[in-house]
Design a protein around this motif. Structure first.
Motif, short mmCIF file in Angstrom:
data_model
loop_
_atom_site.label_atom_id
_atom_site.label_comp_id
_atom_site.label_asym_id
_atom_site.label_seq_id
_atom_site.Cartn_x
_atom_site.Cartn_y
_atom_site.Cartn_z
N ILE A 26 0.84 -1.25 0.09
CA ILE A 26 -0.07 -0.07 0.05
C ILE A 26 0.89 1.22 -0.01
N LEU A 27 0.33 2.23 -0.76
CA LEU A 27 1.18 3.70 -0.52
C LEU A 27 -0.04 4.79 -0.35
N ILE A 28 -0.03 5.59 0.77
CA ILE A 28 -0.92 6.53 0.99
C ILE A 28 -0.09 7.53 1.38
N GLY A 29 -0.70 8.75 0.97
CA GLY A 29 -0.01 10.11 1.22
C GLY A 29 -0.90 11.20 0.43
N ASN A 30 -0.36 12.48 0.72
CA ASN A 30 -0.98 13.62 -0.03
C ASN A 30 -0.53 13.62 -1.42
N HIS A 31 0.74 13.24 -1.68
CA HIS A 31 1.25 13.43 -3.26
C HIS A 31 1.43 12.16 -3.86
N VAL A 32 0.60 11.14 -3.58
CA VAL A 32 0.50 9.83 -4.14
C VAL A 32 -0.55 9.79 -5.53
N PRO A 33 -0.20 9.45 -6.35
CA PRO A 33 -1.11 9.23 -7.81
C PRO A 33 -2.14 8.22 -7.52
N LYS A 34 -3.28 8.26 -8.07
CA LYS A 34 -4.35 7.25 -7.95
C LYS A 34 -3.97 5.83 -8.49
N ASN A 35 -3.16 5.77 -9.53
CA ASN A 35 -2.93 4.50 -10.25
C ASN A 35 -1.89 3.86 -9.72
N THR A 36 -1.89 2.33 -9.51
CA THR A 36 -1.00 1.61 -9.09
C THR A 36 0.50 2.01 -9.77
N VAL A 37 1.67 2.18 -8.88
CA VAL A 37 2.88 2.59 -9.32
C VAL A 37 3.89 1.62 -9.30
N ALA A 38 5.13 1.81 -9.98
CA ALA A 38 6.24 0.77 -10.10
C ALA A 38 7.17 0.96 -8.50
N PRO A 39 7.46 0.16 -8.28
CA PRO A 39 8.24 0.41 -6.97
C PRO A 39 9.45 1.25 -7.29
N THR A 40 10.24 1.34 -8.58
CA THR A 40 10.98 2.43 -8.66
C THR A 40 10.38 3.96 -8.52
N ALA A 41 8.92 4.07 -8.79
CA ALA A 41 8.34 5.38 -8.62
C ALA A 41 8.34 5.91 -7.16
N VAL A 42 8.37 5.10 -6.10
CA VAL A 42 8.23 5.42 -4.99
C VAL A 42 9.33 6.62 -4.37
N TYR A 43 10.43 6.33 -5.09
CA TYR A 43 11.58 7.07 -4.84
C TYR A 43 11.02 8.68 -5.24
N ASP A 44 10.72 8.81 -6.57
CA ASP A 44 10.31 10.16 -7.07
C ASP A 44 9.07 10.81 -6.17
N ILE A 45 8.05 9.83 -5.73
CA ILE A 45 6.74 10.31 -5.00
C ILE A 45 7.54 10.78 -3.54
N LEU A 46 8.22 10.22 -2.81
CA LEU A 46 8.94 10.56 -1.70
C LEU A 46 9.74 11.99 -1.99
N LEU A 47 10.36 12.02 -3.01
CA LEU A 47 11.12 13.55 -3.25
C LEU A 47 10.08 14.63 -3.58
N GLN A 48 9.11 14.22 -4.26
CA GLN A 48 8.07 15.12 -4.46
C GLN A 48 7.29 15.56 -3.15
N THR A 49 7.03 14.64 -2.15
CA THR A 49 6.58 14.80 -0.88
C THR A 49 7.28 15.94 -0.03
N LEU A 50 8.68 15.74 -0.22
CA LEU A 50 9.89 16.65 0.53
C LEU A 50 9.79 17.85 -0.02
N GLY A 51 9.26 18.01 -1.49
CA GLY A 51 9.52 19.23 -1.92
C GLY A 51 10.86 19.41 -2.62
N ALA A 52 11.48 18.33 -2.78
CA ALA A 52 12.79 18.62 -3.19
C ALA A 52 12.81 18.82 -4.93
#
Length: 454
Positions: A428-454
């Motif tokens: 599972i993946l839950i957060g304010n910057h999470v896309p609605k569609n299933t994501v590849a495991p490699t995409a978690v990296y970019d989602i976390l950077l986006q959450t950081l505002g990096a």
């Protein structure tokens, strides 16, 4: 950058979020939620390394929780040096973008000698008399004393083994809050293993899972309430889903019966001689790496394994490349179990010949992963007095084997590691910057950077 906290609730899936997790259910309903496609293998070390680097195992090199070190001719599991990850980590990228950025890793794996600013990981003291004393390794070193003074010793035996409980996840949560109060890192990674235990012991439909869900929901409420009270962004994710299994497969016994395995007998016990074997299996949940010391047997071994009941795939070089496992650390062949099956490390044909460590909790000596370590041997008539007496003798200075683990792999009710077709069983993946569609495991990296505002 935004203060961000990533809470890794091991084993959490959409199918488990519901009536028994009232806080998480309500919290997730107010945010975006999706699932993460499994990395192969969908096991702790590989999944975490993929999330933290944005790379596949063939790039970061973490092909499982352990593998065969060809240079040493030894199987090694649960090594801890961060140097084993062969790709830049998310905190290194964030630090380059913002020099004021700081990071903390609370129990995610490969957490020793890392470039994070603060880290805590389990590191028992192994004494010469055979005792194993619970302890932690921290960076900086004085953080260990600060945590132990406030929280007491890390409850290691509640973290793995037959005694597992919510106490280990609660300690990690409390230590995370304490470190935040002391050091206020920008990014904190928190590992909560509690659901991993009974989901593997008994499977996802067992009645005990209800209690486990309620317990971990309470820990998440504590953490999320604290961090959001400090204005932090919170992401909740997991590494894999655990599904029901009912068929253990003993690949090393299959290879032994065909003459591929080399066995050495010492003190009446049989030991796997990996360096002398033509072919052997390193089992890791629902995936196994097959290493060959004799390349001429590759096709015959592949055919043999493909014929085994419960084996879904045997990946050769082309197959490994397709699943991003074409790395020198990976097996010459990689075997994937079907949905109902999982792989043991067992190689002996007679339990009387099983090595002494087989009946103990010994994650480093066994040449493969062993979930049976979470069970007490049902043949021990009075387990608690037996364990108490063994512990007492250890404390008196006598060498004492804690041989209380059964050799019955049929006890295991849940496993993971393969690709799950049903989204309700995926990570599972839950957060304010999470896309609605299933994501590849490699995409978690970019989602976390986006959450950081990096």
């Amino acid at each position: 950058m935004r203060k961000t906290v990533v809470i890794n609730v091991v084993g959490l899936t959409p199918g488990l979020v519901g009536a028994h997790t009232p806080f998480l259910s309500q919290w997730a309903a107010q945010r975006s939620q999706t699932t993460i496609e499994p990395v192969l293998p969908a096991v702790t070390c590989s999944a975490q390394a993929t999330y933290l680097t944005g790379k596949w195992p063939n790039e970061h090199g973490i092909v499982g929780n352990g593998w065969y070190y060809r240079s040493d001719a030894e199987v090694k599991f649960w090594k801890q040096s961060n140097h084993l990850i062969q790709a830049p980590k998310i905190w290194e990228e964030a630090k380059q973008r913002d020099p004021s950025f700081t990071s903390c890793n609370m129990f995610w794996w490969f957490n020793m000698y890392s470039s994070v600013d603060f880290s805590v990981t389990p590191r028992p003291n192994y004494l010469a008399d055979g005792r194993k004393i619970p302890d932690i390794y921290t960076h900086p070193a004085n953080l260990r004393e600060q945590l132990n003074e406030k929280l007491g010793p890390f409850p290691l035996f509640d973290f793995w083994g037959p005694k597992t409980s919510i106490k280990s996840s609660q300690w990690i949560a409390d230590a995370s809050v304490l470190n935040d109060q002391l050091n206020d890192p920008t990014l904190t990674l928190i590992y909560l293993p509690h659901l991993d235990y009974n989901l593997q012991r008994f499977g996802p439909t067992h009645e005990s899972i209800v209690t486990d869900l309620k317990e971990i929901d309470g820990v998440c409420q504590q953490l999320i309430g604290y961090y959001e009270g400090k204005g932090a962004e919170v992401v909740v994710l997991s590494e894999y889903g655990i599904t029901a299994v009912n068929r253990p497969i003993h690949l090393n016994r299959v290879l032994r019966n065909e003459g591929y395995l080399a066995i050495r007998e010492e003190q009446g016990w049989e030991l796997l001689d990996a360096g002398a074997s033509k072919a052997f299996a390193v089992a890791d949940h629902q995936l196994a790496h097959i290493y060959l010391n004799d390349a001429s047997v590759k096709e015959s071994v592949k055919t043999l394994l493909e014929q085994q009941e419960g084996v879904e795939l045997v990946l050769d070089e082309a197959g490994k490349k397709e699943y991003h496992l074409d790395h020198p650390r990976a097996g010459d062949l990689v075997v994937v179990a079907d949905a109902n099956s999982w792989f043991t490390y067992y190689y002996w044909l007679n339990d009387a010949k099983a090595p002494d460590f087989a009946r103990t909790v010994d994650i480093h000596r066994k040449p493969g992963y062993d979930p049976v370590e979470m069970f007490l041997d049902p043949n021990i008539s009075m387990p608690l007095p037996t364990i108490g007496w063994k512990l007492a003798k250890k404390k008196m200075g006598f060498r004492q084997l804690m041989d209380v683990i059964p050799l019955d792999a049929s006890l295991v009710g849940g496993s993971h590691g393969r690709f799950n077709a049903d989204p309700s069983d995926q990570a599972i993946l839950i957060g304010n910057h999470v896309p609605k569609n299933t994501v590849a495991p490699t995409a978690v990296y970019d989602i976390l950077l986006q959450t950081l505002g990096a």
